[in-house]
Design a protein around this motif. Sequence first.
Motif, PDB file in Angstrom:
ATOM      1  N   ASP A 158       0.757  -1.338   0.007  1.00 31.44           N
ATOM      2  CA  ASP A 158       0.091  -0.028   0.044  1.00 31.44           C
ATOM      3  C   ASP A 158       0.917   1.339  -0.030  1.00 31.44           C
ATOM      4  O   ASP A 158       0.532   2.084  -0.960  1.00 31.44           O
ATOM      5  CB  ASP A 158      -1.055  -0.237   1.292  1.00 31.44           C
ATOM      6  CG  ASP A 158      -1.924   1.065   1.413  1.00 31.44           C
ATOM      7  OD1 ASP A 158      -1.234   2.319   1.005  1.00 31.44           O
ATOM      8  OD2 ASP A 158      -2.988   1.047   1.661  1.00 31.44           O
ATOM      9  N   GLY A 159       2.095   1.386   0.802  1.00 33.70           N
ATOM     10  CA  GLY A 159       2.825   2.433   0.943  1.00 33.70           C
ATOM     11  C   GLY A 159       3.581   2.774  -0.231  1.00 33.70           C
ATOM     12  O   GLY A 159       3.726   3.716  -0.608  1.00 33.70           O
ATOM     13  N   TYR A 160       4.159   1.454  -0.725  1.00 35.62           N
ATOM     14  CA  TYR A 160       4.863   1.631  -2.076  1.00 35.62           C
ATOM     15  C   TYR A 160       3.960   2.240  -3.342  1.00 35.62           C
ATOM     16  O   TYR A 160       4.411   3.030  -4.024  1.00 35.62           O
ATOM     17  CB  TYR A 160       5.357   0.137  -2.551  1.00 35.62           C
ATOM     18  CG  TYR A 160       6.172  -0.013  -3.590  1.00 35.62           C
ATOM     19  CD1 TYR A 160       7.583  -0.203  -3.421  1.00 35.62           C
ATOM     20  CD2 TYR A 160       5.891   0.023  -4.905  1.00 35.62           C
ATOM     21  CE1 TYR A 160       8.548  -0.056  -4.376  1.00 35.62           C
ATOM     22  CE2 TYR A 160       6.825  -0.157  -5.913  1.00 35.62           C
ATOM     23  CZ  TYR A 160       8.161  -0.072  -5.605  1.00 35.62           C
ATOM     24  OH  TYR A 160       8.825  -0.334  -6.643  1.00 35.62           O
ATOM     25  N   ALA A 161       2.882   1.765  -3.278  1.00 33.70           N
ATOM     26  CA  ALA A 161       2.212   2.110  -4.461  1.00 33.70           C
ATOM     27  C   ALA A 161       1.674   3.764  -4.198  1.00 33.70           C
ATOM     28  O   ALA A 161       1.577   4.228  -5.269  1.00 33.70           O
ATOM     29  CB  ALA A 161       0.772   1.260  -4.428  1.00 33.70           C
TER      30      ALA A 161
ATOM     31  N   ALA B  17       5.379   2.819   5.743  1.00 31.60           N
ATOM     32  CA  ALA B  17       6.544   3.584   5.703  1.00 31.60           C
ATOM     33  C   ALA B  17       7.778   2.739   5.112  1.00 31.60           C
ATOM     34  O   ALA B  17       8.653   3.359   4.318  1.00 31.60           O
ATOM     35  CB  ALA B  17       7.030   3.955   7.350  1.00 31.60           C
ATOM     36  N   GLN B  18       7.821   1.610   5.271  1.00 31.38           N
ATOM     37  CA  GLN B  18       9.017   0.908   4.657  1.00 31.38           C
ATOM     38  C   GLN B  18       8.594   0.690   3.274  1.00 31.38           C
ATOM     39  O   GLN B  18       9.509   0.823   2.337  1.00 31.38           O
ATOM     40  CB  GLN B  18       8.720  -0.797   5.217  1.00 31.38           C
ATOM     41  CG  GLN B  18       9.668  -1.598   4.717  1.00 31.38           C
ATOM     42  CD  GLN B  18       9.312  -2.412   3.599  1.00 31.38           C
ATOM     43  OE1 GLN B  18       9.132  -2.321   2.279  1.00 31.38           O
ATOM     44  NE2 GLN B  18       8.491  -3.706   3.836  1.00 31.38           N
ATOM     45  N   GLY B  19       7.337   0.573   2.683  1.00 33.14           N
ATOM     46  CA  GLY B  19       7.126   0.493   1.218  1.00 33.14           C
ATOM     47  C   GLY B  19       7.243   2.045   0.643  1.00 33.14           C
ATOM     48  O   GLY B  19       7.881   1.704  -0.363  1.00 33.14           O
ATOM     49  N   ALA B  20       6.839   2.864   1.408  1.00 39.15           N
ATOM     50  CA  ALA B  20       7.027   4.414   0.868  1.00 39.15           C
ATOM     51  C   ALA B  20       8.566   4.713   0.694  1.00 39.15           C
ATOM     52  O   ALA B  20       9.186   5.223  -0.444  1.00 39.15           O
ATOM     53  CB  ALA B  20       6.523   5.374   1.709  1.00 39.15           C
ATOM     54  N   ALA B  21       9.257   4.210   1.702  1.00 40.61           N
ATOM     55  CA  ALA B  21      10.958   4.436   1.631  1.00 40.61           C
ATOM     56  C   ALA B  21      11.408   3.614   0.507  1.00 40.61           C
ATOM     57  O   ALA B  21      12.109   3.943  -0.176  1.00 40.61           O
ATOM     58  CB  ALA B  21      11.419   4.149   2.952  1.00 40.61           C
TER      59      ALA B  21
END
Length: 573
Positions: A68-71, A430-434
């Motif tokens: 979710d965060g990555y997308a 946060a992990q995915g976003a970073a």
Amino acid sequence: MSASIREQGLKKPVTVAEYLFKRLHEVGIRSVHGVPGDFNLVALDYVSKAGLKWVGSVNELNAAYAADGYARIKGISALVTTFGVGELSAMNGVAGAYSEHVPVVHIVGCPSTTSQRSGMLLHHTLGNGDFNVFANMSSQISCDSARLNNPAEVADQIDNSLRKCWIHSRPVYMMLPTDMVEKKIEGARLDQPIDLAEPKNDEERENYVVDVVLGYLHAAKSPIILVDACAVRHRVLDEVRELVGKTGLPVFVTPMGKGAIDETSPTYGGVYAGTGSHPNVSARVEAADLVLSIGTLKSDFNTTGFSYRTSQLNTIDFHSTHCTVRYSEYPGVAMRGVLRKVVARVDRGKLSKQPSAEVVNEVAANRDSSDTITQAYFWPRIGEYLLEKDIVVTETGTANFGIWETKFPPGVTGVDQILWGSIGWSVGAAQGAALAAKDMGVDRRTVLFVGDGSFQLTAQEVSTMIRHNLKITIFLIYNEGFTIERFIHGMEAEYNDVSRWHYTDVPTVFGASDKQVRKLVVKTKDQLEKMLTETEFNKAGGLQFVELWMPKHDAPRALKITTEMAAKQNAED
């Protein structure tokens, strides 16, 4: 037709897994989240062959949160789980992505087509021979479900699902049987990219809506623009920013839309959320005689308990599937084309503009003489710490509401989950976003604000942050439990308490060396000031973990108002 005859007719034979992962790479994905399981292992052999990186999360729920965060940063993401036990663990995270319009490709490795036809009593099943039960569950939280059972249809199914995922900005579900992974299909199709273009509006209908919008806009005495979540999720921010620049109208954001607009712009007026808004903001928005509302999601927490005081009679809503002008709805007329034409045709000379109050980080006004770090002081102060293009992830609870009081520098991306509100989501996100920022090759700080209660649900994802050497600064708000729940009901109830962890030891437990992580405990305003102004801390060269002490019974102003409304709604018959 037998498989051998069919394969002989292929111009560029490739395996199903190779085709699938190359398509993921084509649409922009570079890292694949998930957890290995016996029904997806052979497929995982093809991840690196397609130029993708396997992330390897600690559990499927965290993997779904991370996807979710990555997308939200990269545009689209992928998640791979195994059948039954794995996919069900991920379902909460996927449901959140569906709720909040986030495009996630969920790939489930499942038993072979032969096993399914035979109704075999396999592990990870319910023992009833029904191999579609989990896919049927996921169909309710996906905009497309594809069972990749027939090699002759697989390529079409994959391409169609990815197109829907992108256009609708919602998850899709793909069920990949073990005996289909290495079946050969036509690879020549890969020479032609998937068409991700949105369907165009009917021109006559679109022009009519534009004429109606411009008629009301040119006649209004005090129009404003209000930007919400779906303007971000459905990728119309370029059009929105052009509209703001061309018209010079006052522009506001909702909590879910925070970060969509340059908050240093002179026309930016703040966060509007009904009664939870700053008084200057609510007064200005509610005095408008025309609200251009773009991508609205009027959920309870996004509107402070449905407390908007704006009239539909004075509102024009722009959505990804339709537009609504006052009480007239225009189905099938999507907002992108309408916004582009409004920008092109609006006459600035006919616009009436009333100024908005200046938005500032009210640090001095909220600094008292005590050493205590209060919510009222902290969030404006964070506005002075943030840098351009930071990624700011806020957890459900004090962080989601406190960030309303933070004025962002230009280019900051806000990442929150206000509608779905699954506590613990932010750590994986946060992990995915970073990781997405790293995959894009851009130097952006990722800053996470999470409460101690929420952190305990998903703390294991710090392990993945360490594994991939991600640059994340974690502000762990230590306030002794579930604050948002306390304010809804049970201020002193035992069920709202959590165990006292040695929080700064968490990165060490998960394998971080002293060189990989910096750990700090901050209990006073002076300690906070020293840390936030330190050059090394601002560089954020690696993982930084801050245990930040705040009072147990303190909460942001907006949270107090919203939870009071929520408590009343919960008590209604």
